[in-house]
Design a protein around this motif. Structure first.
Motif, PDB file in Angstrom:
ATOM      1  N   PRO A   1      13.300  13.293  18.802  1.00 41.44           N
ATOM      2  CA  PRO A   1      11.993  13.886  18.490  1.00 41.44           C
ATOM      3  C   PRO A   1      12.135  15.346  18.086  1.00 41.44           C
ATOM      4  O   PRO A   1      12.810  16.128  18.758  1.00 41.44           O
ATOM      5  CB  PRO A   1      11.213  13.738  19.796  1.00 41.44           C
ATOM      6  CG  PRO A   1      11.953  12.707  20.576  1.00 41.44           C
ATOM      7  CD  PRO A   1      13.371  12.809  20.172  1.00 41.44           C
ATOM      8  N   LYS A   2      11.497  15.697  16.962  1.00 39.56           N
ATOM      9  CA  LYS A   2      11.468  17.074  16.490  1.00 39.56           C
ATOM     10  C   LYS A   2      10.104  17.345  15.879  1.00 39.56           C
ATOM     11  O   LYS A   2       9.418  16.448  15.410  1.00 39.56           O
ATOM     12  CB  LYS A   2      12.572  17.319  15.461  1.00 39.56           C
ATOM     13  CG  LYS A   2      13.974  17.304  16.056  1.00 39.56           C
ATOM     14  CD  LYS A   2      15.012  17.669  15.017  1.00 39.56           C
ATOM     15  CE  LYS A   2      16.414  17.672  15.621  1.00 39.56           C
ATOM     16  NZ  LYS A   2      17.451  18.025  14.616  1.00 39.56           N
TER      17      LYS A   2
ATOM     18  N   ALA B   1      13.334  15.145   9.068  1.00 37.21           N
ATOM     19  CA  ALA B   1      13.382  14.006   8.153  1.00 37.21           C
ATOM     20  C   ALA B   1      14.597  14.085   7.235  1.00 37.21           C
ATOM     21  O   ALA B   1      15.314  13.106   7.032  1.00 37.21           O
ATOM     22  CB  ALA B   1      12.088  13.944   7.333  1.00 37.21           C
ATOM     23  N   SER B   2      14.843  15.258   6.657  1.00 34.16           N
ATOM     24  CA  SER B   2      15.987  15.376   5.740  1.00 34.16           C
ATOM     25  C   SER B   2      17.307  15.184   6.473  1.00 34.16           C
ATOM     26  O   SER B   2      18.254  14.594   5.947  1.00 34.16           O
ATOM     27  CB  SER B   2      15.962  16.746   5.058  1.00 34.16           C
ATOM     28  OG  SER B   2      16.022  17.792   6.038  1.00 34.16           O
ATOM     29  N   GLU B   3      17.372  15.654   7.731  1.00 37.01           N
ATOM     30  CA  GLU B   3      18.600  15.438   8.513  1.00 37.01           C
ATOM     31  C   GLU B   3      18.841  13.951   8.758  1.00 37.01           C
ATOM     32  O   GLU B   3      19.971  13.464   8.678  1.00 37.01           O
ATOM     33  CB  GLU B   3      18.480  16.170   9.841  1.00 37.01           C
ATOM     34  CG  GLU B   3      19.702  15.987  10.748  1.00 37.01           C
ATOM     35  CD  GLU B   3      19.516  16.661  12.100  1.00 37.01           C
ATOM     36  OE1 GLU B   3      20.324  16.377  12.997  1.00 37.01           O
ATOM     37  OE2 GLU B   3      18.581  17.483  12.237  1.00 37.01           O
ATOM     38  N   ALA B   4      17.738  13.211   9.026  1.00 37.75           N
ATOM     39  CA  ALA B   4      17.881  11.770   9.236  1.00 37.75           C
ATOM     40  C   ALA B   4      18.369  11.082   7.969  1.00 37.75           C
ATOM     41  O   ALA B   4      19.216  10.186   8.009  1.00 37.75           O
ATOM     42  CB  ALA B   4      16.548  11.179   9.681  1.00 37.75           C
TER      43      ALA B   4
ATOM     44  N   GLN C   1       3.955  18.871  14.681  1.00 41.08           N
ATOM     45  CA  GLN C   1       3.724  17.575  15.321  1.00 41.08           C
ATOM     46  C   GLN C   1       5.079  16.954  15.662  1.00 41.08           C
ATOM     47  O   GLN C   1       5.982  16.956  14.836  1.00 41.08           O
ATOM     48  CB  GLN C   1       2.956  16.640  14.386  1.00 41.08           C
ATOM     49  CG  GLN C   1       1.584  17.158  13.982  1.00 41.08           C
ATOM     50  CD  GLN C   1       1.003  16.386  12.823  1.00 41.08           C
ATOM     51  OE1 GLN C   1       1.738  15.991  11.914  1.00 41.08           O
ATOM     52  NE2 GLN C   1      -0.302  16.179  12.830  1.00 41.08           N
ATOM     53  N   MET C   2       5.195  16.443  16.907  1.00 43.06           N
ATOM     54  CA  MET C   2       6.452  15.814  17.305  1.00 43.06           C
ATOM     55  C   MET C   2       6.569  14.463  16.613  1.00 43.06           C
ATOM     56  O   MET C   2       5.679  13.618  16.713  1.00 43.06           O
ATOM     57  CB  MET C   2       6.503  15.635  18.821  1.00 43.06           C
ATOM     58  CG  MET C   2       6.549  16.928  19.601  1.00 43.06           C
ATOM     59  SD  MET C   2       7.956  17.974  19.132  1.00 43.06           S
ATOM     60  CE  MET C   2       9.315  16.971  19.712  1.00 43.06           C
ATOM     61  N   ARG C   3       7.659  14.270  15.913  1.00 41.48           N
ATOM     62  CA  ARG C   3       7.894  13.044  15.168  1.00 41.48           C
ATOM     63  C   ARG C   3       9.347  12.604  15.338  1.00 41.48           C
ATOM     64  O   ARG C   3      10.236  13.412  15.595  1.00 41.48           O
ATOM     65  CB  ARG C   3       7.594  13.236  13.673  1.00 41.48           C
ATOM     66  CG  ARG C   3       6.138  13.552  13.361  1.00 41.48           C
ATOM     67  CD  ARG C   3       5.255  12.342  13.614  1.00 41.48           C
ATOM     68  NE  ARG C   3       3.886  12.555  13.245  1.00 41.48           N
ATOM     69  CZ  ARG C   3       2.919  12.865  14.103  1.00 41.48           C
ATOM     70  NH1 ARG C   3       3.207  12.992  15.412  1.00 41.48           N
ATOM     71  NH2 ARG C   3       1.694  13.040  13.685  1.00 41.48           N
ATOM     72  N   MET C   4       9.573  11.319  15.205  1.00 37.64           N
ATOM     73  CA  MET C   4      10.919  10.742  15.156  1.00 37.64           C
ATOM     74  C   MET C   4      11.076  10.025  13.824  1.00 37.64           C
ATOM     75  O   MET C   4      10.098   9.499  13.271  1.00 37.64           O
ATOM     76  CB  MET C   4      11.146   9.746  16.303  1.00 37.64           C
ATOM     77  CG  MET C   4      11.032  10.353  17.673  1.00 37.64           C
ATOM     78  SD  MET C   4      11.299   9.144  18.995  1.00 37.64           S
ATOM     79  CE  MET C   4      13.054   8.844  18.782  1.00 37.64           C
ATOM     80  N   GLN C   5      12.296  10.023  13.308  1.00 33.24           N
ATOM     81  CA  GLN C   5      12.569   9.378  12.028  1.00 33.24           C
ATOM     82  C   GLN C   5      13.498   8.190  12.237  1.00 33.24           C
ATOM     83  O   GLN C   5      14.479   8.296  12.984  1.00 33.24           O
ATOM     84  CB  GLN C   5      13.205  10.371  11.041  1.00 33.24           C
ATOM     85  CG  GLN C   5      12.360  11.583  10.738  1.00 33.24           C
ATOM     86  CD  GLN C   5      11.053  11.238  10.047  1.00 33.24           C
ATOM     87  OE1 GLN C   5      10.998  10.266   9.304  1.00 33.24           O
ATOM     88  NE2 GLN C   5      10.009  12.009  10.297  1.00 33.24           N
TER      89      GLN C   5
ATOM     90  N   LEU D   1       7.745   7.879  13.323  1.00 32.03           N
ATOM     91  CA  LEU D   1       7.266   7.378  14.604  1.00 32.03           C
ATOM     92  C   LEU D   1       6.648   8.501  15.421  1.00 32.03           C
ATOM     93  O   LEU D   1       7.099   9.656  15.363  1.00 32.03           O
ATOM     94  CB  LEU D   1       8.420   6.750  15.411  1.00 32.03           C
ATOM     95  CG  LEU D   1       9.265   5.709  14.704  1.00 32.03           C
ATOM     96  CD1 LEU D   1      10.354   5.194  15.647  1.00 32.03           C
ATOM     97  CD2 LEU D   1       8.402   4.563  14.202  1.00 32.03           C
ATOM     98  N   ASP D   2       5.615   8.174  16.207  1.00 30.94           N
ATOM     99  CA  ASP D   2       5.018   9.081  17.180  1.00 30.94           C
ATOM    100  C   ASP D   2       5.741   8.873  18.509  1.00 30.94           C
ATOM    101  O   ASP D   2       5.624   7.821  19.126  1.00 30.94           O
ATOM    102  CB  ASP D   2       3.529   8.782  17.333  1.00 30.94           C
ATOM    103  CG  ASP D   2       2.831   9.822  18.215  1.00 30.94           C
ATOM    104  OD1 ASP D   2       1.673  10.124  17.952  1.00 30.94           O
ATOM    105  OD2 ASP D   2       3.467  10.333  19.163  1.00 30.94           O
TER     106      ASP D   2
END
Length: 610
Positions: free
Chosen positions: A172-173, A154-157, A179-183, A202-203
């Motif tokens: 996805p990270k 999240a912070s990288e995004a 938990q795999m998440r996308m920002q 996002l999932d």
């Protein structure tokens, strides 16, 4: 037996004919088997080409679906950014806005929609990224007030979005909870100042299912981030199974969609084209059977008769196949196709025409073409469809259905000659959607988008026509020019959403107090105008102005309280020979004099002297 032939000569002749028939049968058998093999091979090759073409279409459709899904989520976050850029909302307002997006149905991959702030940490050079607002409410317990600095993805995004200044989607990270998440984040600026980020968590697995949807029959599809990323999700079309032998495998299709890399992989199983990748025994057997029959007929009937019969059979088959192909093209066409003779009588119609006009083909044959499309009606005095002078393009006209309802259609008319007989072909396509879109565009060009009232452009046209009718009928008309008193205070105190609420409610009240046939328009800002025709006397205009002032002055409930505005109205009675612009100008001047006299009332404009 011919006269003059001896028994031996006749016997020799029959013997020769017998040998010829045997040789002809053998030759026919050899040739027939060869043609059956060649035809079956060609049939199989055609099936393979058709399967490959369908597979390429399925691949293009799947890639387009992935692109549409990504762009839909990007548009959703762009709308969210616009919401934060307009005003500084409360959490409750943000929650209502998130509800309006219908995330569960429209964007099911969204776990949480957030507004993220940036604060300097106690440690020099370190920043905190607290989540200030979260929606929907189910995401609030885990995300609200959390510091995204603890989530590297999240912070990288956030940092990446800050560097490029635009909307950013990260791969996805795993978050701190594995938990795999996308920002999906975008910086928000308000009044030229950076205030934080709008973000969406996002999932990836749900996003992948949405991207893939349900593939075509026999297709296995998967999607991953970038060219080397892990597979985010897979989907199988009807009858597809991962245990099937793979017949067609697509190369990886890497796409960069608005700056984000995606790769779609498709595999076609046997269920996709079961008859495309095995030897076509059925066509071969059919050809062989026909060959055997022909050989037997040659033995029984003789070379000349069989040759004539074979020629006639081939010609009949070719003619039937040609007619069948032509009918198949017409039957499979999505456009309505109707053929007619030179005098406009219908000769044939395809299924699309039956559906469009609600007539069966048997009911249409022999009927005048003008019964379906009045614009193509042929009179008895005319020379038939030759007299219909249409350019080489489509025309939008009204078509008549069986139930007497009408439908707009795009129609083209062409003529051709078949065996010296002229035939006309009409191709029609339902234009309801296009006409509706054109009507919507016309309405948007002539009406105010907030209140739905006529805008300045439409009002000017209506006023010019009204002045002309008043001159011709010797009937008085009046223009009421109105400005809202205290509207700026409503915007300053309650915000622009409350101002919009005041404008729409004012428009509704104006429409409720005018007479049938009178016109209300919004000229812009808080200025409205009313056009009244066929006045019996100036007293009628005064009554309308009184009702306007009373209706507008009533309190209006807004989200944060109650707003009150009043109306300053200028009334101008049109004079003979006066232009439309002059009437509006006098009403505008009278309105300003009302404001100078204390507002919340009306004043009549000075009459024109001369």
């Amino acid at each position: 037996m011919r006269k003059g032939l001896t028994f031996e000569a006749a016997k020799e002749q029959h013997r020769k004919r017998g040998r010829s028939l045997i040789f002809a049968a053998i030759a026919a058998l050899a040739i027939g088997m060869t043609l059956s093999f060649v035809g079956a091979s060609a049939w199989g090759a055609d099936r393979q080409d058709a399967a490959q073409a369908r597979f390429l279409d399925a691949t293009a459709t799947q890639r387009a679906r992935v692109a549409d899904t990504v762009r839909a989520y990007r548009r959703m976050l762009t709308v969210t950014r616009g919401f934060f850029e307009v005003a500084d909302p409360t959490p409750a307002q943000f929650a209502r806005f998130a509800d309006s997006l219908e995330l569960t149905d429209a964007h099911p991959a969204v776990i949480g929609l957030e507004f993220i702030e940036r604060h300097r940490a106690n440690t020099p050079g370190v920043w905190n990224y607290p989540v200030a607002m979260v929606a929907p409410i189910t995401a609030a317990p885990t995300l609200l007030h959390s510091d995204l600095a603890a989530d590297p993805s999240a912070s990288e995004a956030l940092q990446q979005a800050g560097r490029n200044g635009g909307l950013t989607m990260t791969p996805p990270k795993a978050n701190p909870y594995r938990q795999m998440r996308m920002q999906l984040v975008v910086p928000v600026h308000r009044d030229g100042r950076f205030v934080g980020w709008a973000g969406a968590t996002l999932d990836p697995s749900i996003l992948a299912r949405e991207m893939l949807g349900t593939p075509s029959t026999g297709i296995l599809a998967s999607v991953r981030w970038g060219a080397q990323g892990a597979v985010l999700g897979t989907a199988a079309g009807p009858s597809a199974s991962t245990g099937d032998e793979r017949e067609i495998v697509s190369p990886s299709y890497p796409d960069v969609i608005d700056g984000t890399p995606w790769t779609v992989d498709l595999v076609a199983t046997k269920a996709f084209a079961p008859d495309a990748f095995r030897y076509p025994w059925a066509p071969f057997a059919s050809g062989a059977a026909v060959t055997l029959v022909i050989a037997m007929v040659l033995l029984l009937l003789g070379r000349s008769r069989v040759a004539a019969l074979d020629l006639a059979t081939r010609l009949g088959i070719d003619l039937a196949a040609s007619e069948a192909r032509a009918k198949a093209v017409m039957d499979s066409a999505v456009e309505a196709i109707v053929t007619a003779d030179a005098v406009g009588h219908i000769e044939s119609a395809n299924p699309a025409a039956e559906q469009l006009f609600s007539w069966t083909e048997s009911e249409l044959v022999g009927r005048p073409l003008g019964d379906l499309i009045p614009a193509l009606a042929v009179s008895q005095e005319s020379g038939g469809l030759h007299d219909v002078r249409w350019e080489e393009r489509e025309h939008m006209v009204e078509a008549q259905r069986k139930d007497t309802s009408t439908v707009p259609v795009d129609v083209s008319l062409t003529s051709t000659s078949v065996h010296g007989v002229e035939m006309f072909t009409v191709i029609a396509r339902d234009a309801t959607v296009r006409k509706l879109h054109e009507d919507q565009l016309e309405h948007q060009a002539t009406h105010d988008p907030l209140t739905g009232l006529a805008n300045r452009k439409l009002f000017d046209e209506l006023l010019v026509r009204a002045v002309y009718r008043a001159e011709r009928g010797r009937r008085a008309l009046a223009v009421l020019y109105m400005d809202l008193d205290g509207f700026k205070d409503v915007n300053d105190v309650f915000g622009h959403q409350a101002g919009d609420r005041v404008l729409t409610e004012t428009a509704r009240r104006l429409e409720s107090v005018i007479r049938p046939g009178d016109i209300v328009a919004r000229l812009g800002g808080d200025e409205f105008v009313v056009l009244c025709e066929n006045l019996a006397s100036p007293d009628d205009a005064e009554k309308i102005a009184t009702r306007v002032v009373q209706a507008v002055g009533q309190p209006i409930a807004v989200a944060a309280g109650v707003a009150t505005v009043t109306a300053s109205v200028g009334v101008a009675i049109g004079s003979l020979g006066e232009s439309a612009a002059s009437v509006v100008a006098r009403a505008d001047e009278a309105m300003y004099r009302t404001k100078q006299d204390g507002k919340a009332g009306y004043r009549f404009a000075n009459a024109i002297i001369g």
